[in-house]
Design an enzyme around this catalytic site. Structure first.
Site, PDB file in Angstrom:
ATOM      1  N   TYR A   1       0.860  -1.197   0.000  1.00 21.61           N
ATOM      2  CA  TYR A   1       0.000   0.000   0.000  1.00 21.61           C
ATOM      3  C   TYR A   1       0.889   1.238   0.000  1.00 21.61           C
ATOM      4  O   TYR A   1       1.253   1.798   1.027  1.00 21.61           O
ATOM      5  CB  TYR A   1      -0.972  -0.006   1.191  1.00 21.61           C
ATOM      6  CG  TYR A   1      -1.994  -1.122   1.130  1.00 21.61           C
ATOM      7  CD1 TYR A   1      -2.221  -1.828  -0.046  1.00 21.61           C
ATOM      8  CD2 TYR A   1      -2.757  -1.473   2.237  1.00 21.61           C
ATOM      9  CE1 TYR A   1      -3.143  -2.858  -0.116  1.00 21.61           C
ATOM     10  CE2 TYR A   1      -3.692  -2.502   2.177  1.00 21.61           C
ATOM     11  CZ  TYR A   1      -3.870  -3.189   0.996  1.00 21.61           C
ATOM     12  OH  TYR A   1      -4.796  -4.214   0.930  1.00 21.61           O
TER      13      TYR A   1
ATOM     14  N   HIS B   1      -0.779 -12.325   0.102  1.00 22.54           N
ATOM     15  CA  HIS B   1      -1.681 -11.363  -0.540  1.00 22.54           C
ATOM     16  C   HIS B   1      -2.487 -11.927  -1.720  1.00 22.54           C
ATOM     17  O   HIS B   1      -3.684 -11.701  -1.814  1.00 22.54           O
ATOM     18  CB  HIS B   1      -0.861 -10.147  -1.015  1.00 22.54           C
ATOM     19  CG  HIS B   1      -1.619  -8.871  -1.057  1.00 22.54           C
ATOM     20  ND1 HIS B   1      -1.053  -7.643  -0.779  1.00 22.54           N
ATOM     21  CD2 HIS B   1      -2.913  -8.592  -1.346  1.00 22.54           C
ATOM     22  CE1 HIS B   1      -1.955  -6.695  -0.910  1.00 22.54           C
ATOM     23  NE2 HIS B   1      -3.089  -7.238  -1.259  1.00 22.54           N
TER      24      HIS B   1
ATOM     25  N   SER C   1     -12.737  -4.485   0.351  1.00 22.49           N
ATOM     26  CA  SER C   1     -13.608  -3.538  -0.374  1.00 22.49           C
ATOM     27  C   SER C   1     -15.071  -3.809  -0.035  1.00 22.49           C
ATOM     28  O   SER C   1     -15.908  -3.958  -0.935  1.00 22.49           O
ATOM     29  CB  SER C   1     -13.367  -3.583  -1.886  1.00 22.49           C
ATOM     30  OG  SER C   1     -12.104  -3.064  -2.216  1.00 22.49           O
ATOM     31  N   PRO C   2     -15.431  -3.869   1.248  1.00 27.78           N
ATOM     32  CA  PRO C   2     -16.797  -4.236   1.632  1.00 27.78           C
ATOM     33  C   PRO C   2     -17.845  -3.229   1.170  1.00 27.78           C
ATOM     34  O   PRO C   2     -19.022  -3.571   1.050  1.00 27.78           O
ATOM     35  CB  PRO C   2     -16.734  -4.288   3.168  1.00 27.78           C
ATOM     36  CG  PRO C   2     -15.594  -3.385   3.533  1.00 27.78           C
ATOM     37  CD  PRO C   2     -14.592  -3.556   2.426  1.00 27.78           C
TER      38      PRO C   2
ATOM     39  N   GLY D   1     -15.265  -0.542  -2.777  1.00 26.20           N
ATOM     40  CA  GLY D   1     -13.959  -0.015  -3.189  1.00 26.20           C
ATOM     41  C   GLY D   1     -13.859   1.483  -3.014  1.00 26.20           C
ATOM     42  O   GLY D   1     -14.871   2.193  -2.922  1.00 26.20           O
TER      43      GLY D   1
ATOM     44  N   ALA E   1     -17.363   3.591  -3.022  1.00 25.84           N
ATOM     45  CA  ALA E   1     -18.048   3.422  -1.726  1.00 25.84           C
ATOM     46  C   ALA E   1     -19.121   4.489  -1.487  1.00 25.84           C
ATOM     47  O   ALA E   1     -20.176   4.204  -0.916  1.00 25.84           O
ATOM     48  CB  ALA E   1     -17.024   3.442  -0.598  1.00 25.84           C
ATOM     49  N   GLY E   2     -18.868   5.705  -1.968  1.00 24.71           N
ATOM     50  CA  GLY E   2     -19.810   6.801  -1.752  1.00 24.71           C
ATOM     51  C   GLY E   2     -21.122   6.607  -2.500  1.00 24.71           C
ATOM     52  O   GLY E   2     -22.154   7.183  -2.133  1.00 24.71           O
TER      53      GLY E   2
HETATM   54  N1  LIG Z   1      -6.553  -8.374  -0.022  1.00 19.31           N
HETATM   55  C1  LIG Z   1      -6.724  -7.624  -1.076  1.00 19.31           C
HETATM   56  O1  LIG Z   1      -6.398  -7.976  -2.210  1.00 19.31           O
HETATM   57  C2  LIG Z   1      -7.365  -6.264  -0.881  1.00 19.31           C
HETATM   58  C3  LIG Z   1      -7.792  -5.522  -1.985  1.00 19.31           C
HETATM   59  C4  LIG Z   1      -8.403  -4.274  -1.736  1.00 19.31           C
HETATM   60  C5  LIG Z   1      -8.546  -3.832  -0.435  1.00 19.31           C
HETATM   61  N2  LIG Z   1      -8.082  -4.565   0.620  1.00 19.31           N
HETATM   62  C6  LIG Z   1      -8.243  -4.139   2.029  1.00 19.31           C
HETATM   63  O2  LIG Z   1      -9.617  -3.925   2.279  1.00 19.31           O
HETATM   64  C7  LIG Z   1      -9.796  -2.610   2.807  1.00 19.31           C
HETATM   65  C8  LIG Z   1     -11.141  -2.070   2.404  1.00 19.31           C
HETATM   66  O3  LIG Z   1     -11.255  -1.979   0.997  1.00 19.31           O
HETATM   67  P1  LIG Z   1     -11.159  -0.572   0.208  1.00 19.31           P
HETATM   68  O4  LIG Z   1     -10.523   0.453   1.062  1.00 19.31           O
HETATM   69  O5  LIG Z   1     -10.538  -0.907  -1.110  1.00 19.31           O
HETATM   70  O6  LIG Z   1     -12.670  -0.266  -0.124  1.00 19.31           O
HETATM   71  P2  LIG Z   1     -13.989   0.027   0.748  1.00 19.31           P
HETATM   72  O7  LIG Z   1     -13.746  -0.294   2.155  1.00 19.31           O
HETATM   73  O8  LIG Z   1     -15.084  -0.649   0.052  1.00 19.31           O
HETATM   74  O9  LIG Z   1     -14.164   1.567   0.526  1.00 19.31           O
HETATM   75  C9  LIG Z   1     -13.258   2.484   1.077  1.00 19.31           C
HETATM   76  C10 LIG Z   1     -13.839   3.867   1.010  1.00 19.31           C
HETATM   77  O10 LIG Z   1     -15.083   3.868   1.680  1.00 19.31           O
HETATM   78  C11 LIG Z   1     -15.333   5.122   2.214  1.00 19.31           C
HETATM   79  N3  LIG Z   1     -16.110   4.898   3.441  1.00 19.31           N
HETATM   80  C12 LIG Z   1     -15.767   4.128   4.498  1.00 19.31           C
HETATM   81  N4  LIG Z   1     -16.741   4.125   5.428  1.00 19.31           N
HETATM   82  C13 LIG Z   1     -17.727   4.925   4.958  1.00 19.31           C
HETATM   83  C14 LIG Z   1     -18.976   5.330   5.467  1.00 19.31           C
HETATM   84  N5  LIG Z   1     -19.408   4.878   6.643  1.00 19.31           N
HETATM   85  N6  LIG Z   1     -19.723   6.175   4.709  1.00 19.31           N
HETATM   86  C15 LIG Z   1     -19.289   6.605   3.491  1.00 19.31           C
HETATM   87  N7  LIG Z   1     -18.104   6.251   2.955  1.00 19.31           N
HETATM   88  C16 LIG Z   1     -17.333   5.411   3.677  1.00 19.31           C
HETATM   89  C17 LIG Z   1     -13.981   5.724   2.544  1.00 19.31           C
HETATM   90  O11 LIG Z   1     -14.009   7.091   2.184  1.00 19.31           O
HETATM   91  P3  LIG Z   1     -12.966   8.176   2.749  1.00 19.31           P
HETATM   92  O12 LIG Z   1     -11.648   7.808   2.095  1.00 19.31           O
HETATM   93  O13 LIG Z   1     -13.521   9.445   2.263  1.00 19.31           O
HETATM   94  O14 LIG Z   1     -12.878   8.019   4.223  1.00 19.31           O
HETATM   95  C18 LIG Z   1     -13.000   4.879   1.752  1.00 19.31           C
HETATM   96  O15 LIG Z   1     -12.179   5.569   0.849  1.00 19.31           O
HETATM   97  C19 LIG Z   1      -8.620  -1.840   2.209  1.00 19.31           C
HETATM   98  O16 LIG Z   1      -8.428  -0.599   2.846  1.00 19.31           O
HETATM   99  C20 LIG Z   1      -7.527  -2.838   2.372  1.00 19.31           C
HETATM  100  O17 LIG Z   1      -7.069  -2.854   3.710  1.00 19.31           O
HETATM  101  C21 LIG Z   1      -7.502  -5.785   0.394  1.00 19.31           C
END
Ligand SMILES: NC(=O)c1ccc[n+]([C@@H]2O[C@H](COP(=O)([O-])OP(=O)(O)OC[C@H]3O[C@@H](n4cnc5c(N)ncnc54)[C@H](OP(=O)(O)O)[C@@H]3O)[C@@H](O)[C@H]2O)c1
Length: 286
Positions: free
Chosen positions: A53, A128, A208-209, A212, A216-217
């Site tokens: 990251y 990963h 990315s729950p 992504g 996400a918004g």
């Molecule tokens: N293992 C893998 O291959 C892999 C791949 C992707 C991700 N990941 C992990 O999974 C984590 C989560 O996935 P992600 O970050 O890609 O996507 P995500 O959790 O689906 O979405 C992240 C975005 O959601 C927004 N958000 C969070 N909570 C919110 C809420 N309550 N209301 C409105 N918007 C909200 C945030 O905005 P703001 O930035 O404005 O706060 C953030 O940028 C990553 O951070 C990473 O640690 C792992």
């Protein structure tokens, strides 16, 4: 904050995903540290990161360094915080993501993560992503060696199939503690892995729950039932989504990413939201 388990370690039922604080579009360090501190204030004791990251090859481990700095500067007790990191992805610096699942590389990467995180053993170390150039069993053999050497406390895998979950658990002698796969309203393809983790009692961390970083918004506008049920409860569609994931199984531990205090506070509050069986069925369908 309610807790769930990764192996024998209790962690908050909702974790913080660190990726948005270190990849393209990341905020400045002050805002990121405030975001991590807000998560800790809200009772979050699981932070997910990865050595990959970062933006270019000159700042490998940006997110791990950031998390170590935020934990060191937090006024409260952080002894129960589990940092989950990953190895096996590399980013050459042109925006792309590459793979190296060779045992030698994984062991080197783990040593580098240990240094950046400033710990004697990594809380949860996750392979990963499968590397097609390397026999999967060899990559998991490296995780087993790291566990046996005490360099990692718990072992996990990511982006794995049901067969890879079973094989990993076998190679690790029944010590596979976590599986991190994509799962969200927009991507439900990891249902078989979720069901298998539930059966085996292995933590399932949906990545990315919310759909992504870039999407996400828009969750509420793309998936109307999440917005409608959110209005009924007076909460955001994102909070409904996390509560829906938590209800899928006691092994599920969502790790929503965040780069703002407001969003992680809102996500963490999903532990207080209880959805009815009818609402959960509606969300499953839409
Ligand atoms: N293992 C893998 O291959 C892999 C791949 C992707 C991700 N990941 C992990 O999974 C984590 C989560 O996935 P992600 O970050 O890609 O996507 P995500 O959790 O689906 O979405 C992240 C975005 O959601 C927004 N958000 C969070 N909570 C919110 C809420 N309550 N209301 C409105 N918007 C909200 C945030 O905005 P703001 O930035 O404005 O706060 C953030 O940028 C990553 O951070 C990473 O640690 C792992």
């Amino acid at each position: 904050m309610q807790t769930r388990h990764i192996g024998d370690v209790a962690v908050s039922a909702i974790g913080l995903g660190g990726m948005p604080m270190s990849v393209e579009g990341r905020p400045d360090e002050t805002r990121s540290i405030a975001t991590i501190h807000a998560a800790l204030d809200a009772g979050v004791t699981l932070i997910d990161t990865a050595d990959a990251y970062h933006i270019d090859a000159s700042d490998v481990g940006h997110n791990e360094n950031l998390i170590a700095k935020a934990l060191a500067s937090y006024a409260g007790d952080t002894s129960d915080v589990l940092v989950a990191t990953k190895g096996g992805h590399t980013r050459p610096g042109d925006g792309s993501w590459d793979l190296d699942g060779s045992p030698d590389y994984l062991k080197q990467a783990c040593d580098a993560s240990l240094k950046r995180l400033g710990v004697e053993a990594i809380g949860l170390y996750q392979f990963h992503r499968p590397d097609p150039k390397v026999d999967y069993a060899d990559s998991i053999g490296a995780l087993r060696d790291l566990l046996d050497a005490g360099k990692i406390r718990l072992a996990g895998i990511s982006n794995a199939s049901p067969e890879q979950i079973r094989l990993s658990n076998e190679i690790l002698g029944g010590r596979l503690a976590g599986v991190q796969n994509q799962f969200s309203p927009a991507y439900r393809g990891s249902e078989p892995e979720l069901v298998l983790c539930d059966e085996l009692g292995i933590a399932f961390l949906p990545w990315s729950p919310l759909g992504g970083i870039a999407k996400a918004g828009d969750l509420g506008s793309k998936f109307a039932p999440f917005a409608e049920i959110g209005r009924r409860h007076g909460v955001s569609p994102q909070q409904v989504c996390i509560s829906w994931l938590l209800a899928k199984s006691p092994v599920v531990i969502p790790i929503p990413g965040s780069s703002r205090q407001e969003t992680i506070r809102d996500s963490a509050a999903a532990v207080h939201l209880t959805l009815t069986d009818d609402e959960l069925s509606t969300l499953d369908a839409g």
